[in-house]
Scaffold this motif. Structure first.
Motif, PDB file in Angstrom:
ATOM      1  N   PHE A  38      19.310  96.194   5.207  1.00  0.00           N
ATOM      2  CA  PHE A  38      18.710  95.250   6.139  1.00  0.00           C
ATOM      3  C   PHE A  38      19.655  94.924   7.297  1.00  0.00           C
ATOM      4  CE2 PHE A  38      16.133  94.774   2.357  1.00  0.00           C
ATOM      5  CZ  PHE A  38      14.870  94.868   2.913  1.00  0.00           C
ATOM      6  N   VAL A  39      20.950  94.964   7.064  1.00  0.00           N
ATOM      7  CA  VAL A  39      21.913  94.817   8.165  1.00  0.00           C
ATOM      8  C   VAL A  39      21.767  95.993   9.121  1.00  0.00           C
ATOM      9  CG1 VAL A  39      24.368  94.772   8.751  1.00  0.00           C
ATOM     10  CG2 VAL A  39      23.518  93.395   6.843  1.00  0.00           C
ATOM     11  N   PHE A  40      21.625  97.187   8.566  1.00  0.00           N
ATOM     12  CA  PHE A  40      21.387  98.357   9.410  1.00  0.00           C
ATOM     13  C   PHE A  40      20.075  98.208  10.179  1.00  0.00           C
ATOM     14  CE2 PHE A  40      24.860 100.129   7.174  1.00  0.00           C
ATOM     15  CZ  PHE A  40      25.257 101.283   7.828  1.00  0.00           C
ATOM     16  N   PHE A  43      20.555  96.205  13.389  1.00  0.00           N
ATOM     17  CA  PHE A  43      21.143  97.013  14.462  1.00  0.00           C
ATOM     18  C   PHE A  43      20.144  98.044  14.994  1.00  0.00           C
ATOM     19  CE2 PHE A  43      25.035  95.445  12.406  1.00  0.00           C
ATOM     20  CZ  PHE A  43      25.614  94.842  13.518  1.00  0.00           C
ATOM     21  N   GLY A  44      19.289  98.560  14.138  1.00  0.00           N
ATOM     22  CA  GLY A  44      18.248  99.479  14.588  1.00  0.00           C
ATOM     23  C   GLY A  44      17.257  98.799  15.509  1.00  0.00           C
ATOM     24  N   SER A  45      16.886  97.586  15.167  1.00  0.00           N
ATOM     25  CA  SER A  45      15.946  96.840  15.992  1.00  0.00           C
ATOM     26  C   SER A  45      16.508  96.596  17.386  1.00  0.00           C
ATOM     27  CB  SER A  45      15.620  95.508  15.307  1.00  0.00           C
ATOM     28  OG  SER A  45      14.632  94.819  16.016  1.00  0.00           O
ATOM     29  N   LEU A  46      17.759  96.193  17.444  1.00  0.00           N
ATOM     30  CA  LEU A  46      18.404  95.962  18.738  1.00  0.00           C
ATOM     31  C   LEU A  46      18.604  97.263  19.505  1.00  0.00           C
ATOM     32  CD1 LEU A  46      21.054  93.329  17.596  1.00  0.00           C
ATOM     33  CD2 LEU A  46      18.932  92.900  18.858  1.00  0.00           C
ATOM     34  N   SER A  47      18.968  98.314  18.793  1.00  0.00           N
ATOM     35  CA  SER A  47      19.217  99.615  19.429  1.00  0.00           C
ATOM     36  C   SER A  47      17.937 100.209  19.999  1.00  0.00           C
ATOM     37  CB  SER A  47      19.813 100.601  18.420  1.00  0.00           C
ATOM     38  OG  SER A  47      21.048 100.133  17.950  1.00  0.00           O
ATOM     39  N   GLY A  48      16.818  99.997  19.334  1.00  0.00           N
ATOM     40  CA  GLY A  48      15.554 100.558  19.805  1.00  0.00           C
ATOM     41  C   GLY A  48      15.188 100.076  21.196  1.00  0.00           C
ATOM     42  N   GLY A  49      15.317  98.793  21.428  1.00  0.00           N
ATOM     43  CA  GLY A  49      15.022  98.252  22.754  1.00  0.00           C
ATOM     44  C   GLY A  49      15.974  98.773  23.816  1.00  0.00           C
ATOM     45  N   ALA A 100      17.625 105.117   6.961  1.00  0.00           N
ATOM     46  CA  ALA A 100      16.165 105.035   7.105  1.00  0.00           C
ATOM     47  C   ALA A 100      15.758 103.701   7.721  1.00  0.00           C
ATOM     48  CB  ALA A 100      15.481 105.221   5.748  1.00  0.00           C
ATOM     49  N   MET A 101      16.327 102.608   7.251  1.00  0.00           N
ATOM     50  CA  MET A 101      15.997 101.285   7.794  1.00  0.00           C
ATOM     51  C   MET A 101      16.423 101.181   9.260  1.00  0.00           C
ATOM     52  SD  MET A 101      14.503  99.257   5.526  1.00  0.00           S
ATOM     53  CE  MET A 101      14.988  97.558   5.684  1.00  0.00           C
ATOM     54  N   PHE A 102      17.587 101.688   9.598  1.00  0.00           N
ATOM     55  CA  PHE A 102      18.050 101.699  10.989  1.00  0.00           C
ATOM     56  C   PHE A 102      17.015 102.411  11.864  1.00  0.00           C
ATOM     57  CE2 PHE A 102      20.323 103.892  14.422  1.00  0.00           C
ATOM     58  CZ  PHE A 102      20.952 102.822  15.050  1.00  0.00           C
ATOM     59  N   LEU A 103      16.604 103.590  11.439  1.00  0.00           N
ATOM     60  CA  LEU A 103      15.652 104.382  12.217  1.00  0.00           C
ATOM     61  C   LEU A 103      14.261 103.745  12.252  1.00  0.00           C
ATOM     62  CD1 LEU A 103      16.774 107.912  11.031  1.00  0.00           C
ATOM     63  CD2 LEU A 103      17.088 106.918  13.319  1.00  0.00           C
ATOM     64  N   LEU A 104      13.818 103.203  11.141  1.00  0.00           N
ATOM     65  CA  LEU A 104      12.495 102.584  11.114  1.00  0.00           C
ATOM     66  C   LEU A 104      12.416 101.361  12.020  1.00  0.00           C
ATOM     67  CD1 LEU A 104      11.739 103.004   7.317  1.00  0.00           C
ATOM     68  CD2 LEU A 104      10.640 104.224   9.220  1.00  0.00           C
ATOM     69  N   TYR A 105      13.503 100.625  12.133  1.00  0.00           N
ATOM     70  CA  TYR A 105      13.498  99.490  13.055  1.00  0.00           C
ATOM     71  C   TYR A 105      13.599  99.938  14.503  1.00  0.00           C
ATOM     72  CZ  TYR A 105      13.126  95.788   9.656  1.00  0.00           C
ATOM     73  OH  TYR A 105      12.646  94.937   8.700  1.00  0.00           O
ATOM     74  N   ILE A 106      14.213 101.098  14.766  1.00  0.00           N
ATOM     75  CA  ILE A 106      14.136 101.675  16.117  1.00  0.00           C
ATOM     76  C   ILE A 106      12.683 102.012  16.419  1.00  0.00           C
ATOM     77  CG2 ILE A 106      14.664 103.738  17.496  1.00  0.00           C
ATOM     78  CD1 ILE A 106      17.470 103.696  16.316  1.00  0.00           C
TER      79      ILE A 106
END
Length: 192
Positions: A38-40, A43-49, A100-106
């Motif tokens: 979930f920490v990843f 960062f994925g959510s922020l990185s996606g934008g 996977a979580m990092f990428l899914l949040y992107i």
């Protein structure tokens, strides 16, 4: 968006149980280890934008700057979910789930950034609502279907493979169905 949310909700609803039942972690260890993916995701959510903005500044069309990262990240999230299902090593499984979580949040960030680009200004909220409804469908189905599969097979492997397949299908549908922005309707125009 259903595929993205489906995969996210497998982890949201079942990650602690997966770690305890499939990986034989203690409850105390599960609490700490389950937080890592979930920490990843943060960062994925922020990185996606930031990625979508960077692509537009680099000359990529607004549609492709959202669609490309969304599709690639969803395919990647599905791939790493499938890897987590088959690996024997606990450290690798957690690493694969974190990626996977990092990428899914992107993918999720890119999908939400798509609504104001794909719809005319007066329809952005409607498109966002339709997208959100699709996400709710995936988010509702994931915990129930995962639980059913785990109960029938006594393993999370087929449930994770099902999630990966749904993610791949969703990415392919996104490639095929989402092509151009929705053209605005002229006031007073009739549809044929």
């Amino acid at each position: 968006f259903s595929g993205t949310v489906y995969l996210l909700w497998i982890y949201n609803a079942w990650l602690p149980s997966y770690l305890q039942m499939e990986r034989h972690f203690t409850i105390a260890k599960t609490g700490w280890v389950a937080a890592i993916p979930f920490v990843f995701g943060i960062f994925g959510s922020l990185s996606g934008g930031h990625l979508c903005d960077y692509l537009v500044r680099s000359g990529v069309s607004p549609m492709l700057s959202r669609k490309g990262p969304m599709v690639i990240a969803l395919l990647g999230g599905s791939f790493f979910t499938a890897l987590a299902a088959i690996t024997q090593a606990n450290v690798l499984a957690i690493g694969f789930i974190a990626v996977a979580m990092f990428l899914l949040y992107i993918a999720s960030s890119a999908a939400w950034a798509m609504a104001p680009v794909a719809a005319p200004g007066n329809s952005t909220a409607s498109l966002g609502a339709v997208q959100n409804f699709g996400g709710y469908c995936g988010g509702t189905l994931a915990p129930a279907l995962t639980g059913f599969i785990v109960q029938k097979t006594t393993s999370f492997t087929p449930a994770l493979h099902t999630g990966a397949a749904i993610g791949i299908l969703a990415a392919l549908l996104y490639v095929v169905l989402v092509r151009e922005p929705i053209t605005p309707r002229t006031p007073g125009a009739t549809q044929a």
